[in-house]
Design a protein around this motif. Structure first.
Motif, PDB file in Angstrom:
ATOM      1  N   PHE A 206       0.855  -1.205   0.000  1.00 38.51           N
ATOM      2  CA  PHE A 206       0.000   0.000   0.000  1.00 38.51           C
ATOM      3  C   PHE A 206       0.878   1.237   0.000  1.00 38.51           C
ATOM      4  O   PHE A 206       1.952   1.225   0.617  1.00 38.51           O
ATOM      5  CB  PHE A 206      -0.860   0.043   1.271  1.00 38.51           C
ATOM      6  N   ASP A 207       0.417   2.311  -0.642  1.00 32.09           N
ATOM      7  CA  ASP A 207       1.164   3.550  -0.453  1.00 32.09           C
ATOM      8  C   ASP A 207       0.336   4.582   0.305  1.00 32.09           C
ATOM      9  O   ASP A 207       0.725   5.740   0.401  1.00 32.09           O
ATOM     10  CB  ASP A 207       1.783   4.089  -1.749  1.00 32.09           C
ATOM     11  N   SER A 208      -0.775   4.135   0.900  1.00 32.23           N
ATOM     12  CA  SER A 208      -1.554   5.034   1.755  1.00 32.23           C
ATOM     13  C   SER A 208      -1.703   4.386   3.131  1.00 32.23           C
ATOM     14  O   SER A 208      -2.066   3.202   3.243  1.00 32.23           O
ATOM     15  CB  SER A 208      -2.925   5.264   1.114  1.00 32.23           C
ATOM     16  N   MET A 209      -1.423   5.155   4.166  1.00 28.50           N
ATOM     17  CA  MET A 209      -1.544   4.636   5.532  1.00 28.50           C
ATOM     18  C   MET A 209      -2.998   4.282   5.832  1.00 28.50           C
ATOM     19  O   MET A 209      -3.284   3.267   6.460  1.00 28.50           O
ATOM     20  CB  MET A 209      -1.032   5.672   6.546  1.00 28.50           C
ATOM     21  N   GLN A 210      -3.907   5.126   5.367  1.00 26.83           N
ATOM     22  CA  GLN A 210      -5.318   4.893   5.638  1.00 26.83           C
ATOM     23  C   GLN A 210      -5.770   3.518   5.131  1.00 26.83           C
ATOM     24  O   GLN A 210      -6.376   2.738   5.854  1.00 26.83           O
ATOM     25  CB  GLN A 210      -6.134   5.988   4.964  1.00 26.83           C
ATOM     26  N   ASP A 211      -5.408   3.196   3.887  1.00 28.14           N
ATOM     27  CA  ASP A 211      -5.819   1.902   3.317  1.00 28.14           C
ATOM     28  C   ASP A 211      -5.049   0.750   3.969  1.00 28.14           C
ATOM     29  O   ASP A 211      -5.606  -0.280   4.313  1.00 28.14           O
ATOM     30  CB  ASP A 211      -5.552   1.870   1.806  1.00 28.14           C
ATOM     31  N   GLY A 212      -3.743   0.949   4.133  1.00 28.50           N
ATOM     32  CA  GLY A 212      -2.905  -0.149   4.624  1.00 28.50           C
ATOM     33  C   GLY A 212      -3.168  -0.504   6.073  1.00 28.50           C
ATOM     34  O   GLY A 212      -3.048  -1.664   6.474  1.00 28.50           O
ATOM     35  N   LEU A 213      -3.533   0.489   6.878  1.00 26.39           N
ATOM     36  CA  LEU A 213      -3.715   0.214   8.316  1.00 26.39           C
ATOM     37  C   LEU A 213      -5.097  -0.337   8.650  1.00 26.39           C
ATOM     38  O   LEU A 213      -5.332  -0.743   9.795  1.00 26.39           O
ATOM     39  CB  LEU A 213      -3.483   1.496   9.131  1.00 26.39           C
ATOM     40  N   ALA A 214      -6.010  -0.375   7.664  1.00 22.44           N
ATOM     41  CA  ALA A 214      -7.386  -0.786   7.956  1.00 22.44           C
ATOM     42  C   ALA A 214      -7.428  -2.136   8.667  1.00 22.44           C
ATOM     43  O   ALA A 214      -6.990  -3.153   8.115  1.00 22.44           O
ATOM     44  CB  ALA A 214      -8.196  -0.831   6.662  1.00 22.44           C
ATOM     45  N   ASP A 215      -7.894  -2.116   9.894  1.00 20.09           N
ATOM     46  CA  ASP A 215      -8.145  -3.328  10.697  1.00 20.09           C
ATOM     47  C   ASP A 215      -6.913  -4.177  11.012  1.00 20.09           C
ATOM     48  O   ASP A 215      -7.057  -5.374  11.267  1.00 20.09           O
ATOM     49  CB  ASP A 215      -9.199  -4.215  10.012  1.00 20.09           C
ATOM     50  N   VAL A 216      -5.730  -3.596  11.000  1.00 17.02           N
ATOM     51  CA  VAL A 216      -4.563  -4.428  11.359  1.00 17.02           C
ATOM     52  C   VAL A 216      -4.467  -4.595  12.879  1.00 17.02           C
ATOM     53  O   VAL A 216      -4.972  -3.785  13.651  1.00 17.02           O
ATOM     54  CB  VAL A 216      -3.221  -3.882  10.796  1.00 17.02           C
ATOM     55  N   ASP A 217      -3.797  -5.696  13.292  1.00 21.19           N
ATOM     56  CA  ASP A 217      -3.589  -5.988  14.719  1.00 21.19           C
ATOM     57  C   ASP A 217      -2.293  -5.380  15.237  1.00 21.19           C
ATOM     58  O   ASP A 217      -2.140  -5.153  16.430  1.00 21.19           O
ATOM     59  CB  ASP A 217      -3.492  -7.514  14.936  1.00 21.19           C
ATOM     60  N   VAL A 218      -1.324  -5.209  14.330  1.00 21.33           N
ATOM     61  CA  VAL A 218       0.013  -4.761  14.734  1.00 21.33           C
ATOM     62  C   VAL A 218       0.494  -3.721  13.717  1.00 21.33           C
ATOM     63  O   VAL A 218       0.367  -3.923  12.511  1.00 21.33           O
ATOM     64  CB  VAL A 218       1.010  -5.951  14.739  1.00 21.33           C
ATOM     65  N   VAL A 219       1.046  -2.612  14.230  1.00 22.92           N
ATOM     66  CA  VAL A 219       1.630  -1.587  13.353  1.00 22.92           C
ATOM     67  C   VAL A 219       3.110  -1.467  13.705  1.00 22.92           C
ATOM     68  O   VAL A 219       3.473  -1.085  14.815  1.00 22.92           O
ATOM     69  CB  VAL A 219       0.958  -0.210  13.553  1.00 22.92           C
ATOM     70  N   MET A 220       3.952  -1.843  12.755  1.00 28.17           N
ATOM     71  CA  MET A 220       5.396  -1.829  12.997  1.00 28.17           C
ATOM     72  C   MET A 220       5.993  -0.674  12.195  1.00 28.17           C
ATOM     73  O   MET A 220       5.912  -0.671  10.971  1.00 28.17           O
ATOM     74  CB  MET A 220       5.944  -3.174  12.506  1.00 28.17           C
ATOM     75  N   MET A 221       6.532   0.321  12.879  1.00 25.35           N
ATOM     76  CA  MET A 221       7.112   1.480  12.187  1.00 25.35           C
ATOM     77  C   MET A 221       8.619   1.269  12.017  1.00 25.35           C
ATOM     78  O   MET A 221       9.258   0.619  12.842  1.00 25.35           O
ATOM     79  CB  MET A 221       6.867   2.764  12.992  1.00 25.35           C
ATOM     80  N   LEU A 222       9.174   1.851  10.957  1.00 23.32           N
ATOM     81  CA  LEU A 222      10.616   1.716  10.698  1.00 23.32           C
ATOM     82  C   LEU A 222      11.261   3.087  10.597  1.00 23.32           C
ATOM     83  O   LEU A 222      10.633   4.049  10.160  1.00 23.32           O
ATOM     84  CB  LEU A 222      10.845   0.980   9.371  1.00 23.32           C
ATOM     85  N   ARG A 223      12.543   3.134  10.926  1.00 20.61           N
ATOM     86  CA  ARG A 223      13.310   4.382  10.808  1.00 20.61           C
ATOM     87  C   ARG A 223      13.707   4.605   9.348  1.00 20.61           C
ATOM     88  O   ARG A 223      14.000   3.636   8.629  1.00 20.61           O
ATOM     89  CB  ARG A 223      14.580   4.239  11.669  1.00 20.61           C
ATOM     90  N   LEU A 224      13.718   5.864   8.928  1.00 16.52           N
ATOM     91  CA  LEU A 224      14.291   6.180   7.612  1.00 16.52           C
ATOM     92  C   LEU A 224      15.794   5.931   7.700  1.00 16.52           C
ATOM     93  O   LEU A 224      16.472   6.553   8.515  1.00 16.52           O
ATOM     94  CB  LEU A 224      14.062   7.659   7.282  1.00 16.52           C
ATOM     95  N   GLN A 225      16.321   5.023   6.880  1.00 14.36           N
ATOM     96  CA  GLN A 225      17.736   4.631   6.974  1.00 14.36           C
ATOM     97  C   GLN A 225      18.595   5.563   6.115  1.00 14.36           C
ATOM     98  O   GLN A 225      19.106   5.155   5.064  1.00 14.36           O
ATOM     99  CB  GLN A 225      17.902   3.184   6.502  1.00 14.36           C
ATOM    100  N   ARG A 226      18.752   6.783   6.575  1.00 20.54           N
ATOM    101  CA  ARG A 226      19.486   7.800   5.811  1.00 20.54           C
ATOM    102  C   ARG A 226      20.869   7.323   5.392  1.00 20.54           C
ATOM    103  O   ARG A 226      21.351   7.629   4.302  1.00 20.54           O
ATOM    104  CB  ARG A 226      19.649   9.052   6.677  1.00 20.54           C
ATOM    105  N   GLU A 227      21.522   6.569   6.292  1.00 24.82           N
ATOM    106  CA  GLU A 227      22.900   6.159   6.011  1.00 24.82           C
ATOM    107  C   GLU A 227      22.992   5.164   4.850  1.00 24.82           C
ATOM    108  O   GLU A 227      24.074   4.917   4.322  1.00 24.82           O
ATOM    109  CB  GLU A 227      23.566   5.586   7.280  1.00 24.82           C
TER     110      GLU A 227
END
Ligand code: ASP
Length: 315
Positions: A206-227
């Motif tokens: 998904f490229d939209s949080m609204q669509d992708g997060l619909a009814d999920v049990d777990v939300v795992m966020m990641l850091r932007l890996q600038r390096e």
């Protein structure tokens, strides 16, 4: 099925039953770590060397504490100051350390595959503490333990992994592990931060949080890996936060009891809202850190058992 590995290089080659037995043993170490006296003598007389060729705060501290609580002699090599700076190769350094007869070598390296290569050259158990954008197996295992304890199971969950998937070894190891345990995995992020092989991963994208997060049990966020970025992957951090940063508003699309995870280090206000990250009713970020020590204790114990360094069969 017992845990059969001699090294812990990635999730890729683990059987689901091996994952379950490692997590079961980890649960007993969570109990031990909550006691006043946290010491065992399981690895007394054994030597653990930590070699971190990339910066680390929590992973290195966690492995060090895990080894000490098991009674091992733990040495941290200061790799910034080591002979690597003088031009020695990774393999030369490894062979030098090998001659000191360690039993466990914990390695983090910026190049994917470097830890596997090293494991072929030394006589001891090697644990991958993160290699490039390839794998970070103990992170995925500690995430799995955190999810299992919060949700009461580790299968048939809907799990969103969000943000910089392309550069993340955490995402890669988690996709492998959570897929083996038959969960539904959704990747959310801008197309520029999706790996090229995404269609082969058995996930929904998904490229939209609204669509992708619909009814999920777990939300795992990641850091932007600038390096690990060598160009403009996002328009600006402000714009990125607006579209992909997790805040209470976006989290409303997930299930009411969805948990929020982040492997750290966190960029507050870039991929996650600081208040949400600290909200103990939703965020399990501190639990992830706690589970990390227990999972690493379990992994080191099992590898030492399999190598006949300590008595007992692997569970
Ligand atoms: N600590 C994790 C890693 O080493 C995640 C991160 O750095 O963003 O991959």
């Amino acid at each position: 099925m017992t845990f059969r590995q001699n090294h812990l290089l990635g999730i890729e080659h683990l059987h689901p039953d091996e994952i379950v037995s490692l997590l079961d043993l980890s649960d007993s170490y969570v109990d031990l770590n909550r006691r006043d006296h946290k010491h065992t003598d399981k690895l007394t007389g054994l030597t653990q060397i930590n070699m971190f060729f990339e910066n680390s705060t929590r992973t290195q501290a966690s492995f060090e504490l895990a080894g000490k609580r098991l009674g091992a002699d733990v040495m941290n090599m200061a790799m910034q100051a080591s002979s690597i700076k003088k031009g020695e190769t990774l393999i030369d350094t490894a062979m030098t350390l090998n001659a000191m007869h360690p039993d466990l070598l914990v390695v983090r390296h910026p190049h994917s595959g470097a830890v596997n290569l090293l494991a072929e050259k030394v006589n001891c158990a090697v644990l991958n503490a993160g290699d490039g954008r390839h794998e970070h197996p103990t992170q995925a295992l500690l995430d799995a333990l955190t999810i299992r304890r919060a949700k009461g199971r580790l299968h048939r969950l809907s799990i969103a992994i969000c943000g910089d998937i392309a550069h993340s070894r955490v995402a890669r190891s988690n996709i492998l592990l959570l897929g083996k345990m038959e969960n539904r995995i959704r990747l959310i992020g801008p197309p520029t931060l999706m790996p090229s092989e995404v269609s082969e991963l058995g996930v929904e994208v998904f490229d939209s949080m609204q669509d992708g997060l619909a009814d999920v049990d777990v939300v795992m966020m990641l850091r932007l890996q600038r390096e690990r970025m060598d160009g403009g992957f996002i328009p600006s951090e402000r714009e990125y936060y607006h579209r992909y940063g997790l805040d209470a508003e976006k989290l409303r699309h997930a299930r009411d009891d969805a948990i929020v995870m982040h492997p750290g280090p966190m960029n507050r206000g870039v991929e996650i809202d600081g208040t949400l990250a600290d909200d103990i009713n939703r965020s399990v970020i501190q639990e992830q850190v706690e589970m990390g020590v227990a999972v690493r204790m379990a992994a080191m114990e099992l590898l030492c058992r399999n190598r006949g360094l300590i008595p007992g069969d692997a569970p």
